[in-house]
Scaffold this motif. Sequence first.
Motif, PDB file in Angstrom:
ATOM      1  N   SER A  73      -1.033   5.920  -3.442  1.00 51.12           N
ATOM      2  CA  SER A  73      -0.310   4.802  -2.816  1.00 51.12           C
ATOM      3  C   SER A  73      -0.057   3.738  -3.887  1.00 51.12           C
ATOM      4  CB  SER A  73      -1.186   4.246  -1.689  1.00 51.12           C
ATOM      5  OG  SER A  73      -0.782   2.954  -1.327  1.00 51.12           O
TER       6      SER A  73
ATOM      7  N   ARG B  41      -5.448  -3.673   6.584  1.00 56.13           N
ATOM      8  CA  ARG B  41      -6.146  -2.556   7.236  1.00 56.13           C
ATOM      9  C   ARG B  41      -6.644  -3.000   8.610  1.00 56.13           C
ATOM     10  NH1 ARG B  41      -8.874   2.096   5.260  1.00 56.13           N
ATOM     11  NH2 ARG B  41      -7.264   2.118   3.655  1.00 56.13           N
TER      12      ARG B  41
ATOM     13  N   VAL C 289      -3.650  -7.390  -4.615  1.00 54.00           N
ATOM     14  CA  VAL C 289      -3.223  -6.192  -3.890  1.00 54.00           C
ATOM     15  C   VAL C 289      -4.377  -5.667  -3.038  1.00 54.00           C
ATOM     16  CG1 VAL C 289      -2.564  -3.767  -4.199  1.00 54.00           C
ATOM     17  CG2 VAL C 289      -1.399  -5.552  -5.513  1.00 54.00           C
TER      18      VAL C 289
ATOM     19  N   VAL D  51      -2.533   0.389  -2.555  1.00 52.03           N
ATOM     20  CA  VAL D  51      -2.328  -0.789  -1.721  1.00 52.03           C
ATOM     21  C   VAL D  51      -2.700  -0.528  -0.264  1.00 52.03           C
ATOM     22  CG1 VAL D  51       0.140  -0.334  -1.588  1.00 52.03           C
ATOM     23  CG2 VAL D  51      -0.701  -2.573  -0.989  1.00 52.03           C
ATOM     24  N   HIS D  52      -2.344   0.647   0.255  1.00 54.48           N
ATOM     25  CA  HIS D  52      -2.770   0.967   1.623  1.00 54.48           C
ATOM     26  C   HIS D  52      -3.542   2.287   1.669  1.00 54.48           C
ATOM     27  CE1 HIS D  52      -0.720  -2.261   3.642  1.00 54.48           C
ATOM     28  NE2 HIS D  52       0.381  -1.993   2.982  1.00 54.48           N
ATOM     29  N   GLY D  53      -2.997   3.281   0.994  1.00 53.89           N
ATOM     30  CA  GLY D  53      -3.578   4.618   1.043  1.00 53.89           C
ATOM     31  C   GLY D  53      -4.552   4.839  -0.105  1.00 53.89           C
ATOM     32  N   PRO D  54      -4.713   6.115  -0.488  1.00 52.59           N
ATOM     33  CA  PRO D  54      -5.686   6.447  -1.535  1.00 52.59           C
ATOM     34  C   PRO D  54      -5.422   5.716  -2.852  1.00 52.59           C
ATOM     35  CG  PRO D  54      -4.892   8.423  -0.449  1.00 52.59           C
ATOM     36  CD  PRO D  54      -4.052   7.296   0.066  1.00 52.59           C
ATOM     37  N   LEU D  55      -6.519   5.387  -3.525  1.00 50.57           N
ATOM     38  CA  LEU D  55      -6.405   4.770  -4.843  1.00 50.57           C
ATOM     39  C   LEU D  55      -6.230   5.834  -5.922  1.00 50.57           C
ATOM     40  CD1 LEU D  55      -9.120   3.071  -3.285  1.00 50.57           C
ATOM     41  CD2 LEU D  55      -8.070   1.480  -4.872  1.00 50.57           C
TER      42      LEU D  55
ATOM     43  N   MET E 234      -4.880   9.125   4.304  1.00 53.45           N
ATOM     44  CA  MET E 234      -4.481   7.714   4.199  1.00 53.45           C
ATOM     45  C   MET E 234      -5.638   6.739   4.052  1.00 53.45           C
ATOM     46  SD  MET E 234      -1.348   7.416   3.879  1.00 53.45           S
ATOM     47  CE  MET E 234      -1.270   5.640   3.995  1.00 53.45           C
ATOM     48  N   ILE E 235      -6.721   6.968   4.799  1.00 55.63           N
ATOM     49  CA  ILE E 235      -7.798   5.970   4.737  1.00 55.63           C
ATOM     50  C   ILE E 235      -8.866   6.335   3.724  1.00 55.63           C
ATOM     51  CG2 ILE E 235      -7.437   5.231   7.149  1.00 55.63           C
ATOM     52  CD1 ILE E 235     -10.020   6.833   7.822  1.00 55.63           C
ATOM     53  N   SER E 236      -8.684   7.494   3.076  1.00 59.69           N
ATOM     54  CA  SER E 236      -9.649   7.864   2.034  1.00 59.69           C
ATOM     55  C   SER E 236      -9.363   7.066   0.767  1.00 59.69           C
ATOM     56  CB  SER E 236      -9.540   9.357   1.739  1.00 59.69           C
ATOM     57  OG  SER E 236      -8.220   9.657   1.330  1.00 59.69           O
TER      58      SER E 236
ATOM     59  N   ARG F 159       3.198   5.367   7.065  1.00 55.29           N
ATOM     60  CA  ARG F 159       2.367   6.430   7.631  1.00 55.29           C
ATOM     61  C   ARG F 159       1.302   5.830   8.556  1.00 55.29           C
ATOM     62  NH1 ARG F 159      -0.362  10.462   4.060  1.00 55.29           N
ATOM     63  NH2 ARG F 159       0.129  11.915   5.728  1.00 55.29           N
ATOM     64  N   LEU F 160       0.727   4.715   8.132  1.00 51.69           N
ATOM     65  CA  LEU F 160      -0.297   4.093   8.989  1.00 51.69           C
ATOM     66  C   LEU F 160       0.334   3.458  10.222  1.00 51.69           C
ATOM     67  CD1 LEU F 160      -2.625   2.634   6.215  1.00 51.69           C
ATOM     68  CD2 LEU F 160      -3.259   4.333   7.935  1.00 51.69           C
TER      69      LEU F 160
ATOM     70  N   ASN G  64       6.482   3.668  -0.681  1.00 47.86           N
ATOM     71  CA  ASN G  64       5.567   3.861  -1.810  1.00 47.86           C
ATOM     72  C   ASN G  64       4.141   3.516  -1.433  1.00 47.86           C
ATOM     73  OD1 ASN G  64       7.071   4.819  -4.026  1.00 47.86           O
ATOM     74  ND2 ASN G  64       8.092   2.828  -4.131  1.00 47.86           N
ATOM     75  N   GLU G  65       4.010   2.562  -0.531  1.00 48.06           N
ATOM     76  CA  GLU G  65       2.671   2.057  -0.240  1.00 48.06           C
ATOM     77  C   GLU G  65       1.947   2.955   0.745  1.00 48.06           C
ATOM     78  OE1 GLU G  65       3.000  -2.039   0.860  1.00 48.06           O
ATOM     79  OE2 GLU G  65       4.043  -2.567  -0.988  1.00 48.06           O
TER      80      GLU G  65
ATOM     81  N   SER H 152       6.326   7.547  -3.265  1.00 49.76           N
ATOM     82  CA  SER H 152       5.001   8.162  -3.114  1.00 49.76           C
ATOM     83  C   SER H 152       4.896   8.947  -1.814  1.00 49.76           C
ATOM     84  CB  SER H 152       3.910   7.090  -3.133  1.00 49.76           C
ATOM     85  OG  SER H 152       3.960   6.380  -4.334  1.00 49.76           O
ATOM     86  N   TYR H 153       5.497   8.402  -0.757  1.00 52.55           N
ATOM     87  CA  TYR H 153       5.425   9.082   0.536  1.00 52.55           C
ATOM     88  C   TYR H 153       6.817   9.250   1.128  1.00 52.55           C
ATOM     89  CZ  TYR H 153       0.566   7.836   0.030  1.00 52.55           C
ATOM     90  OH  TYR H 153      -0.700   7.704  -0.455  1.00 52.55           O
TER      91      TYR H 153
ATOM     92  N   ARG I 236      -4.791  -5.098   0.933  1.00 49.18           N
ATOM     93  CA  ARG I 236      -5.232  -3.812   1.484  1.00 49.18           C
ATOM     94  C   ARG I 236      -6.238  -4.033   2.615  1.00 49.18           C
ATOM     95  NH1 ARG I 236      -6.269   1.689  -0.387  1.00 49.18           N
ATOM     96  NH2 ARG I 236      -8.266   2.452   0.380  1.00 49.18           N
TER      97      ARG I 236
END
Lengths: 210, 718
Positions: free
Chosen positions: A183, B192, B184, A196-200, A140-142, B225-226, B220-221, B268-269, B188
């Motif tokens: 993401s 974060r 976007v 947007v939050h996770g990997p690009l 997620m943070i990569s 998960r976070l 999707n974002e 996506s997730y 992020r």
Amino acid sequence: MSGLEALYDTFTQKAELVSAVVSRVDSPEAAFRYAVDVCDRKDACQLLVSGCAEPLSPNADGLCEAKAAQKVMAAPGLPADQLPALKALCDEKGIALIEDGLLDHLAGIDIGFTVVDFGIAETGSLVLDSSSEAVRLATMISEIHIALLPMSKIFETAYDLEDALQDFMASVPNYTAFITGASRTADIERVLALGVHGPLELHILLWEDI
Amino acid sequence: MQEAKNLNAYKGEVDKALSNSFLRTAMDNFAVAYRTGRANAFAGMDVETLIAEIADAKDAAIARMDDLFEQFKSKAEAAGIQVHLAATAEEANRIIADIAKENDAKKVVKAKSMTAEETLLNHHLEAEGLEVTETDLGEWIIQLRHEGPTHMVMPAIHLSRHQVADLFTDVTGQKQDAEIERLVKVARRELRQKYVEADMGVSGANFAIAESGTIGLTTNEGNARLVTTLPRIHVALVGLEKLTPTLHDALRVLRALPRNATGQQITSYVTWITGPNECRSAPENKKVMHIVFLDNGRRALAKDPVFSEVLRCVRCGACANVCPVYRMVGGHQYGHIYIGAIGLILTYFFHGREKARNIVQNCINCEACKAICAAGIDLPGIIKKVHGRIQDEEGHPATSALLGMVLRNRTLFHSLLKAGRAAQKPVTDDTRYIRHLPQIFARDHGFRALPAIADKAFRDRWESLRRPVENPKHRVALFAGCVQDFVYPEHLEAAVDLMADHGAAVDFPMKQSCCGLPVKMMGEKEAERAVAVQNLTAIDPNKYDHIVTLCASCASHLKNAYVDLLGDDPQWEEKVRAFADKVTPFSVLVNDVLGVEADEFKDYKIKATFHAPCHLCRGVKVTEQPKELIRKAGYEFIPADEEQTCCGFGGTYSAKFPHISAEILARKLDDFEKTGADVIITECPGCVMQLRGGMEKRGGRVRVKHLAEVLGEERVKT
């Protein structure tokens, strides 16, 4: 095309449709070389923008400052006998390899490397038992997630994985993830934006293990 | 969030939305793009079977809601999760606030949850002194703007990049450019930091699997998960209808949900959480985990024989995606918190009559939502029933009750229609249109020329039009419907000739009345039933091979609604089913039964396009026969992009919401003009009235005709 080749083909097509980068490797070592290479070239291309270059509030900017000066790759859950090979390659390029302690890197790491449990061809999805917090964070943070997927573990649909998933869920506690592409969001004017939050980026390495 | 006090105030807000040009363009683009996206996502799949399976499985789960809750609870508690059941929204909010207090949490990050929107959780937690941050980009944007969502899946679809850039400039204290990619990335980084600081994560759940005590989340974002990983506490707020017996049920819904929502194969997730997982920032490295199930009317709804299917909803938002009214007015005018067709319904059950009273009237009954619903819910049918129930509770408005009363008395109704003929004389200038509307009427209804009532109704000319047929091959009862009987009798005349020439003995049972759809639209259920009984008495299905109508709306109402109304009544059950079986749309009879062929027609190659009436293409699922007949009649057929989009008529709808009707019509006419066709052909007199009236008013050159007129005109009589 054999039945299996058709299956791999479907997987590849579907994953690429959602902007995953798919390649084949003949061994885990080849995957390590790929990962280290991507990490090494990463800044040079300037393709990735994690947002730290944007005008931010002081708080968010502070977190960017906390980013390690050195490039970081996390490979939690990698079998102990394989770790030295990856470590040696990382050392060569001056990349810090971590397996744990990801909470100290929430500003972001460069590469998350994981070996995933299954692939679903119909949707180009990865299935990853992420019960380990480090695995969850690495994916997620990569900024780039590189996933090694043994080709023997690719199935047609999620239904075909029902027994395996039920086994995961029976081993409490459990946190299982389906991951499909990077993401993404389309929340502003329905324009697609990745990371947007996770990997690009998501790279999938199909390991020819059969 | 729709909160207008009365219908007029609501219409005022609708008008404001109609004049928002950004919203107009955004919605149009989305409506068109969605159709293709969805079709691609489902390519090669048997969608109908999938939807039917989801509906069955959901119904079975709804019937066992209490059992499934107990099963889930024991599984989840064994795994170390604390499970709560909240009877009301307030109780759910209080439980969650208490969890925060007990665990000394100050900052909360949230993943998107419609259930939390339903309970207004953020307001409650903020009032308790907690800092709450939505982490889904769209939800964060609307939270910062202090707005409700305008779509269940795309909550900020009503906003432009410029509005977001201005907002982010305020939030960061730094000037932001209106570039989506960069905005976007700003989100992020800003969000974060929020995850890092948060003590508690709040999510919803798409699935609660009873056999394993697992919750499933789709995003999707990746924010869910976070939210479920970083903070030391995780609370999931879950509607009881999300309970499902097995993983298989969840995987089945997952095949339809993302495809139907956004045209994605999968989000996506997808995250499956069973028990409190490893969490290094928590005591003993283990997450503190609570699941709060929300009743808020669901358990009562599950036991309701009429409305329980509402709980099948999987929250894909597709009913909004295809709704012609939502497309015009946007989500803030098309729901209180839940949006779209399902929102009109859920508002009544979850937020009460006050909030539902106005919006529930704003359904044009085109059935586009019903045709696309991932769980096969009869959304327009239920909307009408909710409307009827509200009127039963509050008293029926005078106009609605009057129409119901009049329609129950066929002779009175028909006398009134004929009286209308005399009354309109001064305003028609002897044309086929009403030229001058009385001022009070004209202001809202001037967007189309209204047709005049015919000099002599079809029923009054029937004796002279009747054609004896020796040794008939088919026995046909003609159901005229009010509009063709009294406004467009020429459609029926042409049809009678064509049918008789092909060996059909056509009868016109004189005691037939209005089909009853207009009273259904007004929420007058008793009158709807009374009219159905009149028609069943007037037309004996055993005497005919087919009951034919040239009106798509009548066809759909006679075929579908009558069985719904009387199918369970022992007195009518058998007859109504025989009746419904024999209802045949005109084009089906002519093309498939009478076997009309191209050699009977001239071949001028006039360019024609087709408008598929809602109640033909969706109501009775007839799509190809009219187009085949257009080609057989010697026309060059040019399809329109929005062939199956509603024309905006909707019977009494266009009288109640004329401004919306006019906007829908304008887009339809533009789309037809784009084809370059000389004539628009359709198979419903209501659509003819709307499209022809609109074309006349804008001075367009494209003619509008009913299929029966066209076939009548182009035939080479032998």
